[in-house]
Design an enzyme around this catalytic site. Sequence first.
Site, PDB file in Angstrom:
ATOM      1  N   SER A 181       4.327   2.155   7.670  1.00  0.00           N
ATOM      2  CA  SER A 181       5.006   3.141   6.847  1.00  0.00           C
ATOM      3  C   SER A 181       4.067   4.051   6.065  1.00  0.00           C
ATOM      4  O   SER A 181       4.479   5.098   5.565  1.00  0.00           O
ATOM      5  CB  SER A 181       5.919   2.411   5.863  1.00  0.00           C
ATOM      6  OG  SER A 181       5.160   1.648   4.925  1.00  0.00           O
ATOM      7  N   SER A 206       1.973  -2.104   7.697  1.00  0.00           N
ATOM      8  CA  SER A 206       2.080  -0.703   7.272  1.00  0.00           C
ATOM      9  C   SER A 206       0.814  -0.084   6.706  1.00  0.00           C
ATOM     10  O   SER A 206       0.789   1.105   6.401  1.00  0.00           O
ATOM     11  CB  SER A 206       3.209  -0.548   6.243  1.00  0.00           C
ATOM     12  OG  SER A 206       4.459  -0.642   6.879  1.00  0.00           O
ATOM     13  N   LYS A 221       0.380   6.717  -2.299  1.00  0.00           N
ATOM     14  CA  LYS A 221       1.607   6.535  -1.529  1.00  0.00           C
ATOM     15  C   LYS A 221       2.799   6.590  -2.478  1.00  0.00           C
ATOM     16  O   LYS A 221       2.771   5.968  -3.545  1.00  0.00           O
ATOM     17  CB  LYS A 221       1.555   5.189  -0.790  1.00  0.00           C
ATOM     18  CG  LYS A 221       2.769   4.921   0.105  1.00  0.00           C
ATOM     19  CD  LYS A 221       2.622   3.594   0.862  1.00  0.00           C
ATOM     20  CE  LYS A 221       3.814   3.323   1.772  1.00  0.00           C
ATOM     21  NZ  LYS A 221       3.661   2.086   2.555  1.00  0.00           N
TER      22      LYS A 221
END
Length: 497
Positions: A162, A186, A82
């Site tokens: 997210s 998330s 990420k």
Amino acid sequence: MSTTPADLTELTLADARDGLRQKSFSAREITQAHLDAVAQARPLNAYLIETPERALAMAEVADRKIAAGEARPLEGLPLGIKDLFCTHDVPTTAGSKILEGFRPHYESTVSHNLWRDGAVMLGKLNLDEFAMGSSNETSAYGAVVSPWRRKDSDAPLVPGGSSGGSAAAVAARLCLGATATDTGGSIRQPAAFTGTVGIKPTYGRCSRWGTVAFASSLDQAGPITRTVRDSAILLASMAGHDPKDTTCVDLPVPDYEASVGRGVKGLTIGIPKEYRVDGMPAEIERLWHQGAEWLKAAGATIVEVSLPHTQYALPAYYIVAPAEASSNLARYDGVRYGLRVPAKDIVGMYEQTRAAGFGREVKRRIMIGTYVLSAGYYDAYYVRAQKIRTLIKRDFETVYANGVDAILTPATPSAAFGIGEKQNADPVEMYLNDVFTVTVNMAGLPGIAVPAGLDAQGLPLGLQLIGRPFDEETLFAAAQVIEDAAGRTVLPPRWWA
């Protein structure tokens, strides 16, 4: 060799690990297969930065280690990172224009741990800007498209957020597993939307050092994978004490993989009555009931429990998180790194850089956070929200003190929705996606989302298990029971290739 490149991307992380050790294929072959898959999947916009040269170089090292009988725990396994984790000399954007051109001279502890254990980096994954979002539509580099589609529809769907790039990449077979972060859901919400497994470990289990901060008292790193076992394998490498992060606990990391097959016989699983929210779809209610039945059939005792302050969790979270964000994001001003918009004086440069660099959702949360921390409102909002947070934590402590080992809830209030469907709605409608997940962050507890079935449109639905502090092992054991009962989710065909 009989294995084709497409076959290599279909493997679970555990199967790939075993295949590499048995020399059924090489690290270079499985890495190249994933690089090819990533190149074909650019319409999904899951990767912001691809690092093929670095990946192949890491794979060459892995092959030498395997040949010498020196394989490390993750030797040769291709992963996605990420783009909130700083990676040495590889651009790190946090999904924001304000970090344009930023190449860290250091490595986040979590990604360092993965490379220490032999993993291969395929690239950096898309996310909501500064991890602020539940759909991956706030990224400055465009929305991620879920590999899933509704029955008889080509309409693009969100992968959740997210960590949408992480979830989409794992579901689309663009990596064997991915790092993610969870501030209010998330990891767990995108995992539920994409038929993958996501665990948010206990606050302090993984180091936050070198991870771009959103809300420092809530943020926690964890993995997204295709199976419960794969999550256990990845978390074992990601976790661990780090003296550079004072909130990271100095506790040994258990053998999480050993706990996966432990079962739930003799465990007590709580069902919180407050999670039956108004307007909950019947299929979510049915799935929740089914999950309880699966655990009961495996030997667990199911009891109803009460978490009375649940109703205040979402509003309290949306005071605490923006307050911390407004403080953390004050450092992005165009002076030392990232975007700089010139102006006639330094105040003008600050203002114009931040106006141009931050997106709409990030600006909204900075303004909310600044407001609740301001002199006239600090006690009315921020202090009160922190008191509610204490009460939420106490609710869980009371339930666990009464002999409950884990709590079962839905992971999300619905299946994935379409890209653009909620963008013009009241922001609160988007925030409601976190209704089942924020309590876990507010209390600092571990939570795992595991696929449990499909809705009427053929989209994944997930269940969530919430555990005692630093008892991720019980979550892995219970999640494996659900995975076994539900059957592993059959991932969508590659319509994008």
